[in-house]
Design a protein around this motif. Sequence first.
Motif, mmCIF file in Angstrom:
data_model
loop_
_atom_site.group_PDB
_atom_site.id
_atom_site.type_symbol
_atom_site.label_atom_id
_atom_site.label_comp_id
_atom_site.label_asym_id
_atom_site.label_seq_id
_atom_site.Cartn_x
_atom_site.Cartn_y
_atom_site.Cartn_z
ATOM 1 N N TYR A 1 6.551 -17.635 53.812
ATOM 2 C CA TYR A 1 6.556 -16.227 54.196
ATOM 3 C C TYR A 1 7.871 -15.841 54.853
ATOM 4 O O TYR A 1 8.527 -16.656 55.509
ATOM 5 N N THR A 2 8.229 -14.573 54.712
ATOM 6 C CA THR A 2 9.493 -14.095 55.264
ATOM 7 C C THR A 2 9.422 -13.871 56.773
ATOM 8 O O THR A 2 10.453 -13.784 57.436
ATOM 9 N N ALA A 3 8.203 -13.757 57.325
ATOM 10 C CA ALA A 3 8.030 -13.563 58.765
ATOM 11 C C ALA A 3 6.671 -14.096 59.181
ATOM 12 O O ALA A 3 5.743 -14.182 58.368
ATOM 13 N N SER A 4 6.531 -14.449 60.451
ATOM 14 C CA SER A 4 5.260 -14.918 60.971
ATOM 15 C C SER A 4 4.282 -13.759 61.114
ATOM 16 O O SER A 4 4.681 -12.596 61.260
ATOM 17 N N SER A 5 3.005 -14.079 61.087
ATOM 18 C CA SER A 5 1.956 -13.069 61.262
ATOM 19 C C SER A 5 1.435 -13.034 62.691
ATOM 20 O O SER A 5 0.543 -12.238 62.995
ATOM 21 N N THR A 6 1.965 -13.883 63.566
ATOM 22 C CA THR A 6 1.382 -14.034 64.902
ATOM 23 C C THR A 6 2.431 -14.027 66.002
ATOM 24 O O THR A 6 3.618 -14.208 65.760
ATOM 25 N N THR A 7 1.935 -13.831 67.195
ATOM 26 C CA THR A 7 2.712 -14.091 68.402
ATOM 27 C C THR A 7 1.943 -15.082 69.256
ATOM 28 O O THR A 7 0.756 -14.893 69.484
ATOM 29 N N PRO A 8 2.567 -16.191 69.671
ATOM 30 C CA PRO A 8 3.890 -16.616 69.201
ATOM 31 C C PRO A 8 3.817 -17.102 67.758
ATOM 32 O O PRO A 8 2.732 -17.445 67.283
ATOM 33 N N PRO A 9 4.937 -17.141 67.061
ATOM 34 C CA PRO A 9 4.933 -17.765 65.731
ATOM 35 C C PRO A 9 4.740 -19.268 65.856
ATOM 36 O O PRO A 9 5.057 -19.854 66.892
ATOM 37 N N ILE A 10 4.184 -19.874 64.822
ATOM 38 C CA ILE A 10 4.043 -21.327 64.814
ATOM 39 C C ILE A 10 5.350 -21.922 64.290
ATOM 40 O O ILE A 10 5.838 -21.538 63.228
ATOM 41 N N GLU A 11 5.885 -22.864 65.017
ATOM 42 C CA GLU A 11 7.216 -23.385 64.730
ATOM 43 C C GLU A 11 7.166 -24.601 63.810
ATOM 44 O O GLU A 11 6.396 -25.536 64.034
ATOM 45 N N LEU A 12 7.984 -24.565 62.762
ATOM 46 C CA LEU A 12 8.231 -25.733 61.926
ATOM 47 C C LEU A 12 9.537 -26.348 62.387
ATOM 48 O O LEU A 12 10.598 -25.722 62.307
ATOM 49 N N LYS A 13 9.482 -27.574 62.897
ATOM 50 C CA LYS A 13 10.647 -28.206 63.499
ATOM 51 C C LYS A 13 10.840 -29.595 62.908
ATOM 52 O O LYS A 13 9.971 -30.456 63.038
ATOM 53 N N ASN A 14 11.964 -29.782 62.217
ATOM 54 C CA ASN A 14 12.284 -31.074 61.609
ATOM 55 C C ASN A 14 11.148 -31.579 60.718
ATOM 56 O O ASN A 14 10.781 -32.759 60.755
ATOM 57 N N GLY A 15 10.598 -30.676 59.922
ATOM 58 C CA GLY A 15 9.561 -31.055 58.973
ATOM 59 C C GLY A 15 8.188 -31.240 59.574
ATOM 60 O O GLY A 15 7.274 -31.721 58.887
ATOM 61 N N ARG A 16 8.011 -30.853 60.831
ATOM 62 C CA ARG A 16 6.724 -31.009 61.507
ATOM 63 C C ARG A 16 6.301 -29.672 62.093
ATOM 64 O O ARG A 16 7.124 -28.964 62.694
#
Length: 367
Positions: free
Chosen positions: A336-351
Motif C-alpha cells: 500500500y502507498t500509505a498506512s491505514s492506521t495511527t500509529p502505522p505498523i513498521e516494517l524494519k529490516n524485513g521484520r
Amino acid sequence: MSFQITRVTARIVDYTLHQNRIIITSIGKHDASRYLNVTLTDEQGTQGYGEAATVIIWSGEAAETGLWIVENIVAPLLEGSHFDHPSDILPLLEKAFQGNPFLKASIDMAAWDLWARRQGKSVGTLIGDREPVESVPTRFSIGAYSVEDTLRLAVESWEAGIRTLKIKTGVPGLDDVARLKAVRERLGDEPVLTIDANGAYHTEDQAVAAIEALLPFNLTLVEQPTPRDRIGMMARVKQRVDVPILADESIFTPGHLEEALDCDALDLLSLYPGKNGGFTNSLKMAKMAQQAGKHCVIGSNMETDLGQAAMVCLAASLTAFPVEQYASDLMTSMIYTASSTTPPIELKNGRLVTPQGDGFGVVPLQK
C-alpha cells in the motif's frame, strides 16, 4: 470483564496499492482494495476496531454487502447486549447469517480490541502463551509476473531486508521454472523460496509434476497446490512430494482443519482472522494444529495495517507460530502507498514490528 455494546458502525474505505506490486495469481488480479471498517462502542465510550478485507474474487464478499449486513442485521443484534467475553459474539453472528467470514472477522476482531482496551492491556498479553516477540519476519508475495518482473520484485524485496520470497505459480503461459531460476541466479542460495499455486493444479499428477519441476530451486514449502475443495487430493500430493505442504484456501474453519488433520493433508497451516471468520476461530485453530504437531504461519488477503495488527498479534504471541523458522505474510507496507492506521505498523529490516499499546495497538485513520 463483561461489557455492553451500545453502538455498531461501519464504513467503506478505498485503499491505494502500488500498481507495480499488485498480486496476480491463478485466481485473478488484486489491484484494488475496497474494504469495510467496523467500530464497536461500549457503555463507557471505549471503542474497538476491525477490518473486513472484502476481496470478491477470493471470498465472494463485497464491502457494500458487508455494510448492509452490519446496518440491518449485526447492529440490531448486538446493540444493547451484554457479553462476558469477546468470543461470545461469534456464535451469534454464525447463527444470524451464513458465510461472510471476513465480515464476521471484522466484528469479532473489534470485540477483542474493545475488550482489551477496557482493561488497559494488549490482546497479545491476554491470549499469549509466550511473551510477545518484538518483531516477526515477513515474506513478500511476488505475483504471477514475467521473468523480468519477477526478478525485479525479488530484488526490491531482498534490498528491503525481506529474506523469504513467496512466488505465485500455476498461471498458464508463464514459465515458472525460468522465473525461479532467474531469482536463484541473481540472488543466490540465501533467499528462502516458497511457492503458492492458489489451487491452480487441478489433478494430483499435475500438481506433483509442477512441484517436482521446481524442487531444484530449494523450495522451503509449497502452498495450496490443489483446489480449495479437494482436501483429499492435497493429502495425496503431500504423500508424493518431498517438500512441506502449507494449506491455505482449503482450510477456512475449525471443521475444515479437523478434516485435513484426519487425512494428514498438511505440514503447515496458514491462519488469519479474516479467512477463519474471526480472531476467535484463529486462536482455536492454532491450538488444534499445535496439538496435532503442525506449525502455523500467517497468511493474508491483502489486509491493511488495521487488519494486519490482529494478524501479527497471533504470530507474536503464540508458540504455534515458530516465527524464526517460517516467515509470515505481513507485507502491507510493501503493497500500500500509505498506512491505514495511527500509529502505522513498521516494517524494519524485513521484520514487522509488533504494535504496542492497548487492544491491537492501532486506531484507523479517518479517511
